[in-house]
Each structure stands twice: as structure tokens, then as C-alpha cells.
Scaffold this motif. Structure first.
Motif, PDB file in Angstrom:
ATOM      1  N   ASN A 552       0.670  -1.295   0.043  1.00 38.98           N
ATOM      2  CA  ASN A 552      -0.061   0.100   0.239  1.00 38.98           C
ATOM      3  C   ASN A 552       0.929   1.368  -0.025  1.00 38.98           C
ATOM      4  OD1 ASN A 552       0.837   0.193   2.685  1.00 38.98           O
ATOM      5  ND2 ASN A 552      -1.075  -0.330   3.502  1.00 38.98           N
ATOM      6  N   ALA A 553       2.288   1.222  -0.917  1.00 39.21           N
ATOM      7  CA  ALA A 553       2.912   2.431  -0.822  1.00 39.21           C
ATOM      8  C   ALA A 553       3.744   2.250  -2.034  1.00 39.21           C
ATOM      9  CB  ALA A 553       3.765   2.562   0.621  1.00 39.21           C
ATOM     10  N   PHE A 554       3.987   3.463  -2.632  1.00 39.02           N
ATOM     11  CA  PHE A 554       5.047   3.701  -3.560  1.00 39.02           C
ATOM     12  C   PHE A 554       6.310   3.809  -3.147  1.00 39.02           C
ATOM     13  CE2 PHE A 554       1.223   4.830  -6.260  1.00 39.02           C
ATOM     14  CZ  PHE A 554       1.605   4.092  -7.640  1.00 39.02           C
ATOM     15  N   GLN A 555       6.715   4.383  -1.989  1.00 41.10           N
ATOM     16  CA  GLN A 555       7.814   4.712  -1.425  1.00 41.10           C
ATOM     17  C   GLN A 555       7.471   4.929   0.307  1.00 41.10           C
ATOM     18  OE1 GLN A 555       7.961   7.924  -4.235  1.00 41.10           O
ATOM     19  NE2 GLN A 555       8.208   9.463  -2.510  1.00 41.10           N
ATOM     20  N   PRO A 556       8.613   5.170   1.196  1.00 40.04           N
ATOM     21  CA  PRO A 556       8.513   5.563   2.508  1.00 40.04           C
ATOM     22  C   PRO A 556       7.431   6.599   2.591  1.00 40.04           C
ATOM     23  CG  PRO A 556      10.673   4.880   2.068  1.00 40.04           C
ATOM     24  CD  PRO A 556       9.980   5.056   0.538  1.00 40.04           C
ATOM     25  N   TRP A 557       6.974   6.662   3.627  1.00 39.29           N
ATOM     26  CA  TRP A 557       5.836   7.735   4.088  1.00 39.29           C
ATOM     27  C   TRP A 557       5.809   7.820   5.451  1.00 39.29           C
ATOM     28  CZ3 TRP A 557       1.634   5.944   7.154  1.00 39.29           C
ATOM     29  CH2 TRP A 557       1.385   4.721   7.021  1.00 39.29           C
ATOM     30  N   CYS A 558       4.958   8.627   6.195  1.00 39.55           N
ATOM     31  CA  CYS A 558       4.818   8.928   7.640  1.00 39.55           C
ATOM     32  C   CYS A 558       3.417   9.645   7.668  1.00 39.55           C
ATOM     33  CB  CYS A 558       5.922   9.720   8.036  1.00 39.55           C
ATOM     34  SG  CYS A 558       5.865  11.545   7.751  1.00 39.55           S
ATOM     35  N   TYR A 559       2.897   9.727   8.872  1.00 38.66           N
ATOM     36  CA  TYR A 559       1.568  10.256   9.204  1.00 38.66           C
ATOM     37  C   TYR A 559       2.033  11.730   9.415  1.00 38.66           C
ATOM     38  CZ  TYR A 559      -0.798   5.754  10.012  1.00 38.66           C
ATOM     39  OH  TYR A 559      -1.291   4.870   9.658  1.00 38.66           O
ATOM     40  N   ILE A 560       1.027  12.744   9.009  1.00 38.83           N
ATOM     41  CA  ILE A 560       1.198  14.156   9.500  1.00 38.83           C
ATOM     42  C   ILE A 560       0.077  14.586  10.182  1.00 38.83           C
ATOM     43  CG2 ILE A 560       2.716  14.382   7.422  1.00 38.83           C
ATOM     44  CD1 ILE A 560       0.036  15.449   5.652  1.00 38.83           C
ATOM     45  N   ASP A 561      -1.043  13.807  10.221  1.00 31.97           N
ATOM     46  CA  ASP A 561      -2.195  14.442  11.063  1.00 31.97           C
ATOM     47  C   ASP A 561      -2.663  13.413  12.032  1.00 31.97           C
ATOM     48  OD1 ASP A 561      -4.446  16.400  11.199  1.00 31.97           O
ATOM     49  OD2 ASP A 561      -5.430  14.544  10.990  1.00 31.97           O
ATOM     50  N   LYS A 562      -2.749  13.691  13.154  1.00 33.15           N
ATOM     51  CA  LYS A 562      -3.154  12.812  14.279  1.00 33.15           C
ATOM     52  C   LYS A 562      -4.687  12.362  14.058  1.00 33.15           C
ATOM     53  CE  LYS A 562      -2.116  11.341  19.149  1.00 33.15           C
ATOM     54  NZ  LYS A 562      -1.423  12.047  20.254  1.00 33.15           N
ATOM     55  N   LYS A 563      -5.484  13.328  14.219  1.00 32.59           N
ATOM     56  CA  LYS A 563      -6.871  13.401  14.170  1.00 32.59           C
ATOM     57  C   LYS A 563      -7.338  12.184  13.141  1.00 32.59           C
ATOM     58  CE  LYS A 563     -11.418  15.623  14.632  1.00 32.59           C
ATOM     59  NZ  LYS A 563     -11.900  16.908  14.593  1.00 32.59           N
ATOM     60  N   PHE A 564      -6.922  12.509  11.736  1.00 33.75           N
ATOM     61  CA  PHE A 564      -7.583  11.982  10.803  1.00 33.75           C
ATOM     62  C   PHE A 564      -6.524  10.922  10.219  1.00 33.75           C
ATOM     63  CE2 PHE A 564      -9.978  16.111  10.855  1.00 33.75           C
ATOM     64  CZ  PHE A 564     -11.008  15.499  10.894  1.00 33.75           C
ATOM     65  N   CYS A 565      -5.480  10.546  10.933  1.00 31.34           N
ATOM     66  CA  CYS A 565      -4.593   9.655  10.291  1.00 31.34           C
ATOM     67  C   CYS A 565      -3.943   9.926   8.887  1.00 31.34           C
ATOM     68  CB  CYS A 565      -5.106   8.074  10.320  1.00 31.34           C
ATOM     69  SG  CYS A 565      -5.604   7.614  12.174  1.00 31.34           S
ATOM     70  N   THR A 566      -4.036  10.986   8.461  1.00 29.89           N
ATOM     71  CA  THR A 566      -3.512  11.723   7.318  1.00 29.89           C
ATOM     72  C   THR A 566      -2.030  11.334   7.033  1.00 29.89           C
ATOM     73  OG1 THR A 566      -5.228  13.500   7.201  1.00 29.89           O
ATOM     74  CG2 THR A 566      -3.423  13.700   5.638  1.00 29.89           C
ATOM     75  N   ARG A 567      -1.680  10.842   5.938  1.00 34.13           N
ATOM     76  CA  ARG A 567      -0.299  10.464   5.656  1.00 34.13           C
ATOM     77  C   ARG A 567       0.136  11.039   4.202  1.00 34.13           C
ATOM     78  NH1 ARG A 567      -0.731   4.097   3.459  1.00 34.13           N
ATOM     79  NH2 ARG A 567       0.732   4.827   1.824  1.00 34.13           N
ATOM     80  N   ASN A 568       1.472  11.046   4.162  1.00 30.58           N
ATOM     81  CA  ASN A 568       2.075  11.671   2.975  1.00 30.58           C
ATOM     82  C   ASN A 568       3.367  10.927   2.519  1.00 30.58           C
ATOM     83  OD1 ASN A 568       2.300  13.059   0.613  1.00 30.58           O
ATOM     84  ND2 ASN A 568       2.583  15.279   1.456  1.00 30.58           N
ATOM     85  N   TYR A 569       3.767  10.847   1.337  1.00 25.27           N
ATOM     86  CA  TYR A 569       5.052  10.201   1.149  1.00 25.27           C
ATOM     87  C   TYR A 569       6.274  11.173   1.205  1.00 25.27           C
ATOM     88  CZ  TYR A 569       2.371   6.782  -1.309  1.00 25.27           C
ATOM     89  OH  TYR A 569       1.509   5.646  -1.651  1.00 25.27           O
ATOM     90  N   CYS A 570       7.469  10.507   1.417  1.00 30.92           N
ATOM     91  CA  CYS A 570       8.497  11.316   1.744  1.00 30.92           C
ATOM     92  C   CYS A 570       9.656  10.718   0.556  1.00 30.92           C
ATOM     93  CB  CYS A 570       9.423  10.714   3.103  1.00 30.92           C
ATOM     94  SG  CYS A 570       8.479  10.573   4.393  1.00 30.92           S
ATOM     95  N   ASP A 571      10.526  12.138   0.456  1.00 34.21           N
ATOM     96  CA  ASP A 571      11.672  11.749  -0.657  1.00 34.21           C
ATOM     97  C   ASP A 571      12.692  11.807  -0.072  1.00 34.21           C
ATOM     98  OD1 ASP A 571      13.184  12.071  -2.987  1.00 34.21           O
ATOM     99  OD2 ASP A 571      13.254  14.327  -2.859  1.00 34.21           O
ATOM    100  N   VAL A 572      13.007  10.510   0.603  1.00 36.75           N
ATOM    101  CA  VAL A 572      14.084   9.957   1.418  1.00 36.75           C
ATOM    102  C   VAL A 572      15.347   9.858   0.759  1.00 36.75           C
ATOM    103  CG1 VAL A 572      12.428   8.707   3.032  1.00 36.75           C
ATOM    104  CG2 VAL A 572      13.544   7.469   1.233  1.00 36.75           C
ATOM    105  N   CYS A 573      15.429   9.756  -0.448  1.00 38.23           N
ATOM    106  CA  CYS A 573      16.710   9.647  -1.191  1.00 38.23           C
ATOM    107  C   CYS A 573      17.155  10.755  -1.791  1.00 38.23           C
ATOM    108  CB  CYS A 573      16.495   8.695  -2.408  1.00 38.23           C
ATOM    109  SG  CYS A 573      16.155   6.764  -1.725  1.00 38.23           S
ATOM    110  N   ALA A 574      16.390  11.892  -1.449  1.00 39.16           N
ATOM    111  CA  ALA A 574      16.585  13.606  -2.001  1.00 39.16           C
ATOM    112  C   ALA A 574      16.742  13.432  -3.330  1.00 39.16           C
ATOM    113  CB  ALA A 574      17.855  13.972  -1.222  1.00 39.16           C
ATOM    114  N   ILE A 575      15.977  12.747  -4.191  1.00 37.16           N
ATOM    115  CA  ILE A 575      15.879  12.663  -5.652  1.00 37.16           C
ATOM    116  C   ILE A 575      15.187  13.847  -6.322  1.00 37.16           C
ATOM    117  CG2 ILE A 575      15.158  11.622  -7.757  1.00 37.16           C
ATOM    118  CD1 ILE A 575      15.271   8.908  -6.411  1.00 37.16           C
TER     119      ILE A 575
END
Length: 576
Positions: A552-575
Motif C-alpha cells: 500500500n505504498a509507492f515509497q516511504p511515508w509517514c503520518y502528518i495528522d493525528k486526528k484523521f490519520c492523514t499520511r504523505n510520502y517522503c523523498d527520503v533519497c533526496a531525488i
């Protein structure tokens, strides 16, 4: 067919996250992902007209699902929907002898009894969607029979149309019959009393609409420019600033020009749509369901007589002027208009059920809107393929105006691309673009995002293995860009490509939009958290970006909103 959010395709969970707690009981069934053994999916389409919005069956305060790529357009597209219908109904089996294979998400189907490739924007059906569309396919022509079109300022489409004109002096007795309706590029008639229009017609507005002359999806092979003319019998005739018709206009006189065809019928079918033409020969061509007339009460004098020359459409041309129209109201907004795109021509817009719109019941002002097509320059663009032997490519737009150019860059399946602009000057500014540079970096058949302005500093990363660019310019300003597209190699990544980031164990703790990540241990009410040890093997600690589950992911991600469990992807390799 399924609603798209029920698709069994695994990419569904990489593009959206369903929030069952915010779906009413009666709506839960419409968000359950179906089993791939029972349903067929040719790919997940977040833009599909069959995709619910986050408000359908919503239980406040949340939304039924969250978009994981908020920068992509959502909903309203029909390309992949129609593609699946065509494939599952085995339309391609009726074209087994067709000599070309359709590539780049194109598909083989039959339209109006003819086999051909249906391509994405800018690609040529004649080559199987492998090359850029630079000219009309052989045999593409206007329908035969008897009819007339308004004359374009650049003249008639070709020598098979005969020219004609009608000059009439206005002053007060316009009249309308009861069978019509129109829109875009308009002429307005101000009368003093008896305008008449018949009532059954309809069109779509827009300053420039793009349609292909092959078998492409809403591509920009030719453009319709909007303009208007106001016809007032009391001395107030007017036209819009953008006006592309061959028409002479004063406060009390209108001279209209026509392109008239009087040929035997042929096998070219009038395309579906909402538009009108002038009647010729006493009846409308096959496929036009509505006809009607508009009569203008003129006021000619000995010094200013009404007159006409050449070939004219059906009508009355005496002391008053009366035109007969034929109109269509069929198909969908996305339907393609198959007309020769290298020649100028004009169609009349339907508005409601008339070609002529009275501004109000008591008004003496009547308007007609036109769609005037002027060919853009399309001999530009290109298709590029990158691989380990050729890892990047640079290209620039032509130094010219009125462009309709396309570029397609492809990588091997499973790999991704990075797009940077080293020069960027597209007329307009975000939210009000005068020219358009549109980039598709998800699926090729999905609508892209439009960009303009004097700079573009962001790197765009493709979600699949293609990037598609379209540049459309409309003014005398020479919008331009230089782009560099590079292949993202395994050595560019800080995790294994195959596991989509499950092997990443770095310290990046903010998203690709620089939003701070929330600690994993605070998200126990959400789907992924460190205490689900029976589900997730990835070590979820701190607030670093991770891929708990590659399904269920294209790449690493994290949560950014606690109430609604909103998540977003990260550019961990700085591409990007």
C-alpha cells in the motif's frame, strides 16, 4: 463495471487510503476492495469518472478516503474507462487484420465502422501511438452532402467549399422560430422587435477547446477560439475582442460570409457533439436531430440595400434575413471531433436549445457564439526512450507562437523518471495561465497538471515509467522551456527498488512537501503503528519515514495528522 475505488488493483491502496470510520453504514460496501479473482482491472485510475469523491457516503467530520497524492487531478476522466469497456467487449477482435499494434496505453477499437488505435493526447494513431502526431491521417476529410459553415477569417477550409455572403441592414424586427440552442465565439444581435429562433440546440464554452483529428483522447490537434458578435437592429451591433470570422460589422450593418458545400454524400460521419451548421438543400444532413430558423427584421433603404453574392445557405434574403440551421445534441463532453485539423473552419455553438440566445424576455439583444478553429503548429516535440545506455535527455520548445507540441519520455517498466526545467517562461501565472504547459507523470491517459510562470524549481518524479508534456500557446508571446529528464537508477535510491522502501532505515522525518512527521507510537488508533508486530516487520520507531507494507505504498511515508490519520510520502533519497 466497478466503481474505481473498489478496484482489485493493488495500486488503489498506494493512491488512496480508505477511512472506514468516516463512512456511513449504507456506504461501506462501496469502498470494499474487490477480489482480483472475481473482477478484472487494467490499472487503477484515480481520475476515472467512475471514482467516488471523498464526500460520497461521508460520516462527518472526516472523509471517506484520503488522497495520497494531493497534487494529482482527481475524477472526471473517461479514457481508461472507455478503454476497459472496449477491451472487455472485445472490440479489438473485430480488427484482427489491423496491421499496427497500439502502444503507450493506446488500444485498438472500432469507431464508426473503422478500425484504428485510440491514443493518448499528441500521439499518432497511424503509427500505433508510437510517434508524435504531426499531420492528419490519409483520407480524413469533411462530410459530403449539402450544408454551409460560417466563413473563417482565413477563408474556407478548401476549394470544395463555395463562398457566399449576405449583407443586411438592421433596425428592428428580429424574430425566432422554436427549435434551437448554442455557445462560444459569439455574435450578438440587438433588434427592435421580431427576432425569431427555432428551439432545440446546445454547445460547450471555453476560449480554446482541443480536439484531435485522429483517434486521440482530448488532445490538442486543433483549437477552437471563442469570440462573439452582437447584432443590434437599433444601431448597437458589436463583436467580441476575440473574433475569427470573416464578417464585416458596423452599428447598423452585418455582412456575413459562408462556406457552402454542395457535393454528393460520402461515408464521413458527422461527429457527435453539441453544435450547429447552416442548412442547405432543403433538409439537414444525416445525424442532425434538430433544425430551426432565425429571422432578422432588417431595415434596408435605397441608399443601404440588403444584398448577397455567391452561394448561400437555405434562407430568405429579401427585405428581411432568415437563416435555417441544423443542430446536434449527442455524445459526451469528451467525445472527439473528427475533422481535418490542418484547415481553418467554424462551427456554431448550441446554447440550451437554440443557436441564438435572447439576453432576456424584454431585451432586443440576441447573441450567437462560434467555435473558430485555426491550426496550431504541431510539427514539434518527440518521443524519447531512456535506459542504462542513455540515462537522460534534454529538449527545448520551438522559438515560435501558436504551438501545440508534445513530448513523451519512457523508461523501462518498473523504473521512474525525474523531470527538471533548466529554462521556464510560460505566459501567465499560477491560477491564470495564458499559455499552458501540462505534465502527466502518473498514467499516460490521465489528465496532467498545468503550469505557467517565470520559473519552476521543483523536480517532478514520475509515479510510473513515463513523463508526458504538452505545450499549448495562444498569444504572440513566445512561451518557452528547456527540460531535462533523467532515469532514476538503482544507485540513486537509498533502498531496494523492489520493496518500495521497506529496506530504508534512514533518519528523514519530513514529507516531500516538508511537513513534519508524527511519532509512530502516537498513532496507535491508525492503521500502521509499532505495536502491530503480527502485521508489520518494519521497525516503526521515532518519527522517521518508513514503508510498513509495500502493498500500500509507492515509497516511504509517514503520518502528518493525528486526528484523521492523514499520511504523505517522503523523498527520503533526496531525488526530487
Amino acid at each position: 463495471m466497478l466503481h474505481e475505488q473498489q478496484s482489485p488493483n493493488p495500486d488503489r491502496n498506494r493512491f488512496i487510503r480508505v477511512n472506514p470510520q468516516y463512512i456511513i453504514d449504507d456506504g461501506q460496501q462501496w469502498y470494499v476492495q474487490r477480489h482480483p479473482g472475481n473482477f478484472i482491472s487494467h490499472g487503477y485510475d484515480i481520475n476515472s469518472v467512475m471514482h467516488y469523491s471523498p464526500s460520497y457516503y461521508r460520516k462527518p467530520p472526516g472523509k471517506t478516503f484520503s488522497y495520497l497524492f494531493s497534487d494529482l487531478l482527481h475524477g472526471g476522466s473517461t479514457f481508461y474507462h472507455i478503454r476497459e469497456v472496449s477491451i472487455e467487449h472485445m472490440c479489438q477482435d473485430q480488427c484482427k487484420d489491423f496491421p499496427v499494434a497500439c502502444e503507450n496505453d493506446g488500444y485498438l477499437t472500432k469507431v464508426d465502422g473503422k478500425c484504428g488505435c485510440m491514443c493518448i493526447s499528441g500521439l499518432d494513431p497511424a503509427t500505433g501511438c508510437k510517434t508524435i502526431y504531426r499531420h492528419d491521417p490519409p483520407g480524413l476529410e469533411f462530410p459530403g452532402g449539402q450544408y454551409a459553415l460560417p466563413a473563417h477569417a482565413d477563408g474556407c477550409p478548401d476549394e470544395t467549399f463555395m463562398a457566399g455572403s449576405r449583407k443586411h441592414y438592421t433596425a428592428g424586427r428580429n424574430d425566432k422560430s422554436a427549435k434551437f440552442s448554442f455557445m462560444a465565439g459569439s455574435r450578438k444581435h440587438y433588434t427592435a422587435g421580431r427576432n425569431d429562433k427555432s428551439a432545440k440546440f446546445s454547445f460547450m464554452a471555453g476560449s480554446r477547446k482541443h480536439y484531435t483529428a485522429g483517434r486521440n483522447d482530448k488532445s490538442a490537434k486543433f483549437s477552437f477560439m471563442a469570440g462573439s458578435r452582437k447584432h443590434c437592429t437599433a444601431g448597437r451591433n458589436d463583436k467580441s475582442a476575440k473574433f475569427s470570422l470573416k464578417t464585416d460589422l458596423t452599428s447598423d450593418m452585418v455582412e456575413e460570409n459562408f462556406c457552402v458545400r454542395n457535393l454528393p454524400t460520402n461515408d464521413v460521419v458527422w461527429p457527435e457533439g453539441n453544435y450547429c451548421i447552416y442548412r442547405k438543400g432543403g433538409s439537414c444532413p444525416a445525424g442532425f436531430f434538430f433544425e430551426g430558423s432565425v429571422k432578422y427584421g432588417d431595415q434596408p433603404t435605397d441608399s443601404k440595400p440588403n444584398s448577397q453574392a455567391g452561394e448561400l445557405p437555405d434562407g430568405d434574403y429579401g427585405a428581411d434575413t432568415k437563416y435555417h440551421y441544423c443542430c446536434k445534441n449527442s455524445g459526451f463532453d469528451d467525445d472527439i471531433l473528427f475533422f481535418p485539423s490542418r484547415k481553418p473552419f467554424v462551427l456554431i455553438k448550441r446554447r440550451g436549445d437554440h443557436p441564438v440566445l435572447q439576453e432576456s424576455e424584454k431585451s432586443d439583444a440576441f447573441s450567437i457564439k462560434y467555435c473558430a478553429h485555426k491550426p496550431a503548429m504541431i510539427d514539434c516535440g518527440g518521443v524519447y526512450e531512456l535506459d542504462a545506455s542513455k540515462r537522460e535527455v534534454s529538449f527545448s520548445s520551438p522559438d515560435d507562437v501558436e504551438l501545440e507540441c508534445f513530448w513523451l519520455v519512457k523508461a523501462p517498466k518498473g523504473q521512474r523518471l525525474a523531470l527538471d526545467f533548466t529554462e521556464f517562461d510560460i505566459s501567465g501565472f499560477p491560477g491564470m495561465c495564458r499559455d499552458d504547459l501540462v505534465v502527466r507523470y502518473s498514467r499516460l491517459g490521465q489528465p496532467g497538471k498545468s503550469y505557467c510562470g517565470s520559473k519552476f524549481e521543483k523536480t517532478l518524479i514520475s509515479l510510473n515509467n513515463t513523463i508526458h508534456i504538452r505545450l499549448s500557446t495562444y498569444s504572440a508571446y513566445k512561451s518557452r522551456f528547456t527540460a531535462n529528464v533523467r532515469l532514476i537508477q538503482d544507485e540513486d535510491l537509498c533502498y531496494k527498488r523492489a520493496d518500495r522502501g521497506m529496506t530504508y532505515d534512514g533518519d528523514i522525518n519530513f514529507t516531500r512537501d516538508f511537513q513534519p512527521c508524527l511519532p509512530w507510537h502516537e498513532m496507535t488508533h491508525c492503521e500502521a503503528h509499532p505495536f502491530k508486530t503480527d502485521v508489520y516487520n518494519t521497525f516503526l520507531t521515532g518519527s522517521e519515514c518508513r514503508t510498513p507494507d509495500q502493498t500500500n505504498a509507492f515509497q516511504p511515508w509517514c503520518y502528518i495528522d493525528k486526528k484523521f490519520c492523514t499520511r504523505n510520502y517522503c523523498d527520503v533519497c533526496a531525488i526530487g
